[in-house]
Enzyme design. Structure first.
Site, PDB file in Angstrom:
ATOM      1  CG  HIS A  18      -1.748   1.259   1.311  1.00  0.00           C
ATOM      2  ND1 HIS A  18      -2.603   1.645   0.312  1.00  0.00           N
ATOM      3  CD2 HIS A  18      -1.837   2.217   2.271  1.00  0.00           C
ATOM      4  CE1 HIS A  18      -3.196   2.780   0.650  1.00  0.00           C
ATOM      5  NE2 HIS A  18      -2.740   3.150   1.833  1.00  0.00           N
TER       6      HIS A  18
ATOM      7  CG  ASP B 242      -0.490   6.155   2.291  1.00  0.00           C
ATOM      8  OD1 ASP B 242      -1.696   6.053   2.027  1.00  0.00           O
ATOM      9  OD2 ASP B 242       0.043   5.642   3.290  1.00  0.00           O
TER      10      ASP B 242
ATOM     11  CG  ASP C  14      -5.294   3.554   4.343  1.00  0.00           C
ATOM     12  OD1 ASP C  14      -5.728   3.209   5.461  1.00  0.00           O
ATOM     13  OD2 ASP C  14      -4.341   4.350   4.210  1.00  0.00           O
TER      14      ASP C  14
ATOM     15  CG  HIS D 155      -6.391   7.256   1.247  1.00  0.00           C
ATOM     16  ND1 HIS D 155      -5.987   6.522   0.161  1.00  0.00           N
ATOM     17  CD2 HIS D 155      -5.600   6.856   2.266  1.00  0.00           C
ATOM     18  CE1 HIS D 155      -5.002   5.716   0.508  1.00  0.00           C
ATOM     19  NE2 HIS D 155      -4.752   5.908   1.789  1.00  0.00           N
TER      20      HIS D 155
END
Length: 997
Positions: free
Chosen positions: A45, A47, A169, A419
């Protein structure tokens, strides 16, 4: 020479690799019927900015903040996949992959293409980022997905197309997100975060996987999407994290050495598998093997997973019924589909999200309100940039002002949807970087827009973009005795626009494109604005006039300063008002607003057209942000809203007021405190009341963090119900202290009732509806009967322990807190017709008229070019329920057009009806020579799209929508339907391009 040979080899082999495609569901590994098949999904994951900037994350810089380098992850994973055909890996964030891909050799690119074609490297989701769902607008969500999907299609063809949406997420999930994913052609959707009570309920009922009906307007199953809640967020099972960032023991399988632990790990794994099987319905389970920025050293993960698979599967010879394999989300989804079960149906959204008692993630709906507004304005500017790039064609990209570019702002806007971006949950230096990227995008688009306007106007002007008009800053207009105001309207219907221009004179003359004089007035710049502008404003006053702008076009107004000195009517009327001591009120032909003579607050609004009178009080309050208490140590922070009590404190119980009363506008200035003020404004002809609020710097000298709300109190009997929009589209009903499908144990009576408000919130009784439109995403609620509140700003002293590691302080100039200015628009009307007004006005606010200035006197664009003061790219206005969602250049050869029906089914007696338009006969600037209808993401032809069909527990499988033969002469749109087209254009000659109204 070697590089050139590699490039030739790459181009030669690419068609052959495409022919060998075996991706998709047919590339899935074999499972074992009758056994419990555990699909291990290796993933990372990444970001797109959070604790570090996008660039820092890609390169792995600033390890003192976080050890994370995306380039090393991809460098490490690819060789592992190439060495073993059984291994799998999924990747999500195209913003990072795009950067990495550009740096690779042609040989490496060929290897990656082979892995994709064989389904061993699978892209899921496919957006430029994994966007937020609480603070995002559907337009920007679609754009960022389109940007990523387009790159994957152009690079990998059909095998690069994601089958599965993957939002592991984001902090809560919107129904509109599911609807958009379904319309993009996804077969399934996996989420990681779900309210802890909702998750427990779903586990007990075996409803961790369900069909999500994303729209109440679209015909099932157009917006239906299979949705699965992942069992452990997006993390691996306990004690089985084998990344360099983890501290779990590896699989130690040499019995002669100390620490042998195979039996322990196998036992733990089987226990996890059996426990998970109790809450899921099939003999297939999914386990996420990875987490934040894992796989910088992919060998650590794969070596241990190889051993796990080997030793667990070896137990089958001893009677174990568990089978483990490398897999992907799409392969897992395919097995669920083959199970041929009926699934429960969910029709609500999944907000708000809480990960424990007293821990509601509802603060981020408002966090960083300045950036939230900048992101919203940037989307408006991007759409203008996109449209003008198409309308002016190649002349927009190469012109007298340099090379125009829309891609910089497209990518910056796509990154801003992440996000931890528009959500406001990033570190301050990262928020600064997001804003810097948007600013660079604005600069590039300003060049493009200048080129396009010069071409369309036939005049090379010195175009000036004044981006601080909301605080009355524009040096050109404040110092010039003559200038031009060019107004571009991105909507497909004509609009009347109230123009406010900073000036320094007393009397001006305004003329429209036909040379006719336009009524105008001068009002003084308020003291509120002088304080906010901090000396930037050269203007002492503002010039106000109303302009008319054609659809998808511009109007040019001339402004001349007159050498006439006279007392402004504004001051005279103010003195007259004071002398007569008239009760304070403002009024136009539609609305009357009364103010309490003792408090100076709004006391009543009257809709004169409908004969509606509503007593209403509006005031600003602040919640004391909790730093933790006896019930919980949880503090209010960037993510979490937790007030220290249910009762907010008024900033003032009475306010100082000041009246400005003119023919074109009437305003009441309200001063609540040294850091909170508001202008209550009514323009002539306006059917809504405008509240322009200014809040900040929020004082914290008293050691209290503060969360500021605008609160509306009415006698409406609302019964605990209120209504908010979902990402700017469909409206959802909210009920205080309640969830639709599970019983809520409410631990936070304020924060637990907050919902995202992306464009509007309203309350109503059987007859009257009060609607508030916002200019950015905010948190909002109705906590008392007949009340509304919207959180406009927050400044906090403590971190909420969700990883960001710093309080939400947001310093502005001179080390003080940030000042935020925004607008709320109030509509008061009958329930039956309210949607007609707030739908159209919300779109008009979102796709606002773009104002560009020029000193005038420019030279002809070409020899004998005629100065066109007004232009429209449409042959006529489109119906009010039709919105041109997208007009953008997709590549050198094709243009992307999206037409949208912007009303819900049954919402409006006037506009909730199918509409048919002639696509071929819409535009005056060009002719459409070919058309292909696509899915929403524009990466699949609609006629060849076939999604997996699912059966719900309440009805049989919904029929697959059948794509009828495309007739561009009659494009029909049903309520809430978006239709997407890829077209090629033929531009008309310059004389026919300039269409004058």
């Amino acid at each position: 020479m070697a590089a050139a040979m590699q490039q030739l080899l790459f181009l030669f082999l690419l068609p052959f690799l495409r022919e060998l495609e075996a991706c998709g569901y047919q590339s899935c590994p074999a499972t074992k019927p009758g056994l419990l098949n555990v699909h291990l999904v290796p993933h990372t994951h990444n970001d797109v900015g959070w604790l570090k900037t996008v660039d820092q994350y890609f390169y792995g810089a600033k390890t003192n903040i976080q050890r994370a380098g995306v380039q090393y992850i991809l460098d490490s994973v690819i060789p592992q996949l190439m060495a073993d055909p059984t291994k799998r890996f999924i990747y999500v964030e195209v913003a990072f992959f795009y950067r990495w891909w550009k740096q690779q050799s042609e040989g490496m690119k060929l290897s990656v293409i082979q892995l994709v074609n064989e389904g061993r490297l699978e892209f899921v989701n496919g957006g430029w980022c994994m966007n937020d769902e609480g603070a995002t607008h559907y337009s920007a969500m679609i754009d960022q997905m389109t940007l990523g999907l387009q790159f994957l299609e152009e690079t990998f063809g059909e095998c690069g197309r994601p089958r599965v949406a993957w939002h592991i997420d984001p902090f809560g999930h919107s129904r509109e997100q599911a609807s958009l994913f379904a319309q993009m052609g996804f077969d399934g959707y996996f989420i990681g975060r779900l309210d802890y009570q909702d998750k427990m309920n779903r586990e007990n009922l075996q409803k961790m996987e369900f069909i999500w009906r994303g729209s109440a307007s679209l015909q099932p199953a157009a917006a239906d999407l299979f949705t699965g809640v992942l069992p452990n967020g997006y993390n691996p099972p306990a004690f089985m994290c084998w990344d360099g960032l983890c501290s779990d023991d590896p699989v130690m399988d040499d019995e002669s050495l100390e620490g042998y632990n195979v039996d322990i790990i196998v036992s733990r794994f089987l226990a996890v598998a059996y426990s998970q099987a109790e809450v899921y319905r099939t003999n297939h389970l999914i386990m996420t093997m990875g987490s934040d920025f894992h796989y910088e050293n992919a060998q650590l993960w794969y070596k241990n997973m190889d051993k796990l698979i080997h030793y667990v599967n070896a137990q089958q010879s001893s009677g174990s019924n568990v089978n483990v394999l490398y897999s992907t989300p799409s392969c897992y989804l395919n097995q669920l589909h083959q199970a041929n079960l009926s699934w429960s149906l969910t029709q609500e959204d999944l907000f708000p999200y809480a990960d424990g008692p007293y821990q509601f993630w509802t603060g981020y709906f408002t966090s960083r309100p300045g950036f939230k507004r900048y992101e919203r304005a940037s989307n408006n500017f991007l759409q203008v940039c996109n449209q003008l790039e198409v309308l002016a064609g190649p002349m927009s990209r190469e012109g007298p002002y340099g090379k125009g570019d829309s891609s910089t702002l497209k990518r910056a806007m796509a990154v801003a949807q992440h996000h931890d971006a528009v959500s406001g949950t990033e570190k301050q230096h990262v928020a600064n970087d997001y804003a810097r990227r948007l600013a660079a995008g604005w600069d590039s688009c300003q060049v493009l827009i200048s080129n396009a306007l010069a071409s369309l106007m036939g005049r090379k002007e010195h175009f000036v973009f004044c981006n601080l008009l909301n605080i009355s800053v524009c040096p050109l207009t404040a110092t010039s005795s003559r200038f031009l105001v060019i107004l571009y309207n991105p909507l497909v219907r004509s609009v009347r626009w109230n123009v406010r221009v900073p000036i320094s004179g007393l009397v001006y003359e305004v003329t429209d494109p036909r040379g006719q004089k336009v009524p105008s007035e001068v009002v003084p710049v308020s003291n509120f604005t002088r304080v906010v502008s901090r000396g930037q404003a050269l203007a002492s006053s503002e010039l106000i006039f109303q302009a008319s702008v054609p659809p998808l076009g511009f109007s040019t107004y001339s402004v001349d300063k007159l050498a006439v000195v006279r007392l402004p009517r504004t001051r005279a009327q103010q003195e007259l008002h004071r002398a007569k001591a008239v009760p304070l009120q403002i009024q136009n032909e539609h609305l009357r607003v009364l103010f309490d003579s003792d408090t100076g607050l709004i006391s009543e609004i009257q809709n004169l057209d409908r004969d509606i009178t509503l007593p209403i009080t509006q005031n600003f309050y602040w919640y004391n942000a909790s730093s933790g208490n006896g019930a919980s140590s949880q503090a209010s922070g960037a993510y979490i809203f937790r007030p220290n009590g249910s009762e907010p404190f008024p900033i003032a119980k009475a306010v100082h007021t000041h009246l400005v009363q003119n023919t074109l506008v009437q305003e009441v200035y309200q001063n609540f405190s040294s850091w909170c003020s508001q202008v209550v404004r009514l323009y002539v002809g306006q059917r809504f009341l405008e509240l322009e609020w200014t809040v900040g710097p929020i004082p914290i000298d008293d050691n209290y963090g503060k969360e500021i709300i605008s609160h509306f109190k009415t006698p409406l009997e609302t019964g605990g119900l209120f209504y908010t929009d979902a990402n700017g589209r469909e409206i959802l009903e909210r009920r205080k202290d309640s969830r639709e499908t599970w019983k809520l144990n409410q631990t936070e009576p304020v924060a637990g009732n907050y919902y995202p408000v992306n464009s509007r919130i309203y309350i109503k009784d059987k007859r009257i509806q009060l609607t508030v439109l916002t200019d950015r995403s905010q948190g909002g609620s109705s906590l008392l009967n007949g009340s509304l509140e919207l959180m406009v700003h927050r400044r906090l002293l403590f971190d909420d322990q969700r990883g960001v590691g710093e309080p939400l302080l947001e310093f502005g100039e001179h080390g003080k807190g940030l000042v935020i200015r925004g607008r709320h628009l109030l509509f008061l009307d009958n329930v039956e017709v309210s949607a007609d007004l707030h739908r159209l006005q919300a779109q008009e606010e979102f796709m606002a008229v773009q104002t560009v200035f020029s000193p005038g006197g420019g030279s002809p664009y070409q020899k004998k070019a005629r100065f066109q003061k007004q232009f429209s790219a449409l042959k006529k206005d489109l119906p009010p329920n039709i919105h041109l969602l997208t007009l953008a250049q997709r590549d050198q050869n094709s243009t992307l057009i999206r037409l949208e029906h912007q009303f819900e089914k049954g919402e409006s007696a006037n506009f909730s009806k199918p509409v048919t338009v002639n696509l071929q006969d819409l535009f005056s600037s060009f002719t459409i020579t070919s058309v292909r209808e696509m899915t929403l993401g524009s990466n699949q032809q609609r006629e060849s799209t076939s999604r997996l069909r699912w059966t719900t527990a309440v009805r049989k499988a919904c029929p697959q929508p059948v794509a009828s033969r495309l007739n561009i002469l009659a494009i029909t749109l049903d309520p809430m339907q978006i239709r997407t087209f890829l077209v090629t254009l033929h531009y008309k000659n310059s004389s026919s391009t300039q269409w004058v109204r």
